[in-house]
Design a protein around this motif. Structure first.
Motif, mmCIF file in Angstrom:
data_model
loop_
_atom_site.group_PDB
_atom_site.id
_atom_site.type_symbol
_atom_site.label_atom_id
_atom_site.label_comp_id
_atom_site.label_asym_id
_atom_site.label_seq_id
_atom_site.Cartn_x
_atom_site.Cartn_y
_atom_site.Cartn_z
ATOM 1 N N ALA A 45 0.801 -1.223 0.000
ATOM 2 C CA ALA A 45 0.000 0.000 0.000
ATOM 3 C C ALA A 45 0.833 1.273 0.000
ATOM 4 N N SER A 46 2.119 1.179 0.330
ATOM 5 C CA SER A 46 2.984 2.362 0.260
ATOM 6 C C SER A 46 3.506 2.588 -1.151
ATOM 7 N N CYS A 47 3.109 1.732 -2.079
ATOM 8 C CA CYS A 47 3.562 1.802 -3.482
ATOM 9 C C CYS A 47 5.085 1.709 -3.568
ATOM 10 N N GLY A 48 5.659 0.868 -2.721
ATOM 11 C CA GLY A 48 7.093 0.635 -2.759
ATOM 12 C C GLY A 48 7.920 1.609 -1.956
ATOM 13 N N GLN A 49 7.279 2.569 -1.274
ATOM 14 C CA GLN A 49 8.044 3.515 -0.451
ATOM 15 C C GLN A 49 8.639 2.838 0.787
ATOM 16 N N ILE A 50 7.965 1.780 1.259
ATOM 17 C CA ILE A 50 8.474 0.995 2.378
ATOM 18 C C ILE A 50 8.908 -0.364 1.841
ATOM 19 N N THR A 51 10.097 -0.816 2.258
ATOM 20 C CA THR A 51 10.633 -2.097 1.810
ATOM 21 C C THR A 51 10.970 -2.961 3.027
ATOM 22 N N ALA A 52 11.415 -4.171 2.759
ATOM 23 C CA ALA A 52 11.780 -5.092 3.836
ATOM 24 C C ALA A 52 12.978 -4.583 4.631
ATOM 25 N N GLU A 53 13.738 -3.653 4.075
ATOM 26 C CA GLU A 53 14.913 -3.111 4.750
ATOM 27 C C GLU A 53 14.666 -1.732 5.352
ATOM 28 N N SER A 54 13.442 -1.243 5.289
ATOM 29 C CA SER A 54 13.158 0.125 5.727
ATOM 30 C C SER A 54 13.351 0.306 7.232
ATOM 31 N N THR A 55 13.682 1.543 7.596
ATOM 32 C CA THR A 55 13.765 1.955 8.989
ATOM 33 C C THR A 55 12.669 2.981 9.247
ATOM 34 N N LEU A 56 12.650 3.541 10.447
ATOM 35 C CA LEU A 56 11.629 4.514 10.813
ATOM 36 C C LEU A 56 11.651 5.742 9.901
ATOM 37 N N ASP A 57 12.786 5.993 9.258
ATOM 38 C CA ASP A 57 12.865 7.122 8.323
ATOM 39 C C ASP A 57 11.826 7.011 7.215
ATOM 40 N N ALA A 58 11.443 5.777 6.855
ATOM 41 C CA ALA A 58 10.449 5.590 5.791
ATOM 42 C C ALA A 58 9.103 6.187 6.186
ATOM 43 N N VAL A 67 0.286 6.725 -1.900
ATOM 44 C CA VAL A 67 -0.107 5.507 -1.185
ATOM 45 C C VAL A 67 -1.496 5.062 -1.638
ATOM 46 N N ASP A 68 -1.841 3.834 -1.274
ATOM 47 C CA ASP A 68 -3.148 3.237 -1.591
ATOM 48 C C ASP A 68 -3.459 3.273 -3.080
ATOM 49 N N GLN A 69 -2.464 2.890 -3.869
ATOM 50 C CA GLN A 69 -2.677 2.752 -5.307
ATOM 51 C C GLN A 69 -3.487 1.481 -5.586
ATOM 52 N N VAL A 70 -4.165 1.438 -6.715
ATOM 53 C CA VAL A 70 -4.902 0.244 -7.137
ATOM 54 C C VAL A 70 -4.485 -0.124 -8.557
ATOM 55 N N ASN A 71 -4.372 -1.417 -8.806
ATOM 56 C CA ASN A 71 -3.958 -1.897 -10.136
ATOM 57 C C ASN A 71 -5.170 -2.045 -11.040
ATOM 58 N N GLY A 72 -5.035 -1.579 -12.264
ATOM 59 C CA GLY A 72 -6.115 -1.595 -13.234
ATOM 60 C C GLY A 72 -6.136 -0.283 -13.984
ATOM 61 N N PRO A 73 -7.295 0.113 -14.495
ATOM 62 C CA PRO A 73 -8.596 -0.590 -14.450
ATOM 63 C C PRO A 73 -8.747 -1.605 -15.591
ATOM 64 N N ILE A 74 -9.624 -2.578 -15.347
ATOM 65 C CA ILE A 74 -9.948 -3.628 -16.310
ATOM 66 C C ILE A 74 -11.369 -3.404 -16.824
ATOM 67 N N TYR A 75 -11.523 -3.360 -18.124
ATOM 68 C CA TYR A 75 -12.833 -3.205 -18.770
ATOM 69 C C TYR A 75 -13.426 -4.594 -18.992
ATOM 70 N N VAL A 76 -14.622 -4.819 -18.469
ATOM 71 C CA VAL A 76 -15.295 -6.115 -18.612
ATOM 72 C C VAL A 76 -16.402 -5.969 -19.652
#
Length: 321
Positions: A45-58, A67-76
């Protein structure tokens, strides 16, 4: 972004194919036939701003517009206003890491938790595994996506932060693998998008974050012309929370004439219980409430005297207290 070609009965949506608003003017990245499946590779949900190596600085440097990006949109194809889009969750696979944070100004008790905190989780065992919160406290993984929705008929860009009648940030942890979600279609093609992967969350997500994870998801999208819904409805995959509903629960009540304050009181009481019983810091207790504690309306008939209960599953503790 370019159109993703349809191959067979499944298309793949890449992790960089996302947008930050519900807006029917956003061009679809792909078109599918009703009943076909979509595979999505989604960032956290951070769109990659936070990673597995992040510290409190993130957290200090977190950009909320990203933040809170969504993948799409898909036309049905065939979806029209007045129809219902059925979303069947065929698979949900979290990444091998995640994060939970206290973000200043955000969450149920924002005025009481003004300092940022960040917890990086290591996830074991995939969708059926677990994550260790602290020695003696294990959280069963039960993946779902917080953001699931369709484009609205109303013009303009609408934030992905809240929920709407057409879906959005619903954060409903029972929409897991095997569940069916029903969303009202407001525009031609429905324009489906999804994101905000969670490895686990308590009902309420009180501190504002769950175990936020990258997620790979596969869904089947079906147009239902025989079903009309005014707001989201869903069918769960089976019994609720079967991975945590295996032992007693400890509950704290909040009672008051104002529903939000009754909720806050229940959570404050649970935080104190976690501090006293398990030796957690106040911040860690608050984050654990967001990840594992369920909020329930226990009594409403005597309004305005509301009673809200915070339920803590004892199954997450590997040693008795």
């Amino acid at each position: 972004m370019t159109d993703t070609p349809v191959t067979g009965r499944t298309i793949h949506v890449h992790r960089q194919q996302y947008h930050f608003a519900w807006d029917h003017s956003i061009a679809p990245i792909a078109r599918i036939q009703a009943g076909e499946t979509v595979s999505l590779d989604m960032l956290d949900a951070s769109c990659g701003q936070i990673t597995a190596e992040s510290t409190l600085d993130a957290i200090h440097n977190l950009k909320f517009e990203g933040v809170d990006q969504v993948n799409g949109p898909i036309y049905v194809e065939g979806a029209a206003p007045g129809d219902t889009l059925e979303v069947e969750f065929l698979d949900l696979q979290p990444g091998n890491w995640g994060w939970t944070a206290i973000i200043p100004g955000f969450g149920l008790l924002a005025d009481e938790f003004s300092e940022p905190h960040l917890k990086i989780w290591k996830l074991e065992g995939g969708a059926d595994g677990w994550a260790e919160f602290a020695p003696g406290i294990r959280i069963p993984i039960a993946p779902f996506c917080g953001e699931i929705g369709l484009a609205p008929a109303a013009d303009g860009a609408h934030s992905t932060i809240p929920p709407y009648r057409h879906g959005g940030n619903m954060d409903t942890r029972h929409i897991t693998r095997g569940a069916h979600l029903y969303l009202p279609v407001e525009v031609e093609g429905a324009l489906f998008s999804m994101g905000d992967g969670h490895a686990a969350q308590g009902d309420g997500e009180v501190c504002g974050t769950a175990i936020e994870v990258p997620m790979q998801a596969t869904v089947r999208l079906t147009v239902r012309k025989d079903l009309q819904v005014d707001e989201p409805q869903f069918l769960t995959a089976g019994p609720l929370t079967p991975r945590t509903n295996t032992a007693p629960y400890y509950a704290t009540d909040g009672i008051g004439p104002d529903l939000p304050e009754a909720v806050r009181k229940a959570v404050r009481h649970m935080i104190k219980h976690l501090q006293k019983t398990y030796g957690l810091s106040r911040a860690d207790a608050y984050m654990l409430c967001s990840v594992a504690v369920d909020l329930k309306l226990s009594e409403v008939v005597d309004m305005p005297h509301w009673l809200v209960s915070a339920f803590l599953p004892q199954s997450i503790f590997t040693s008795a207290k």
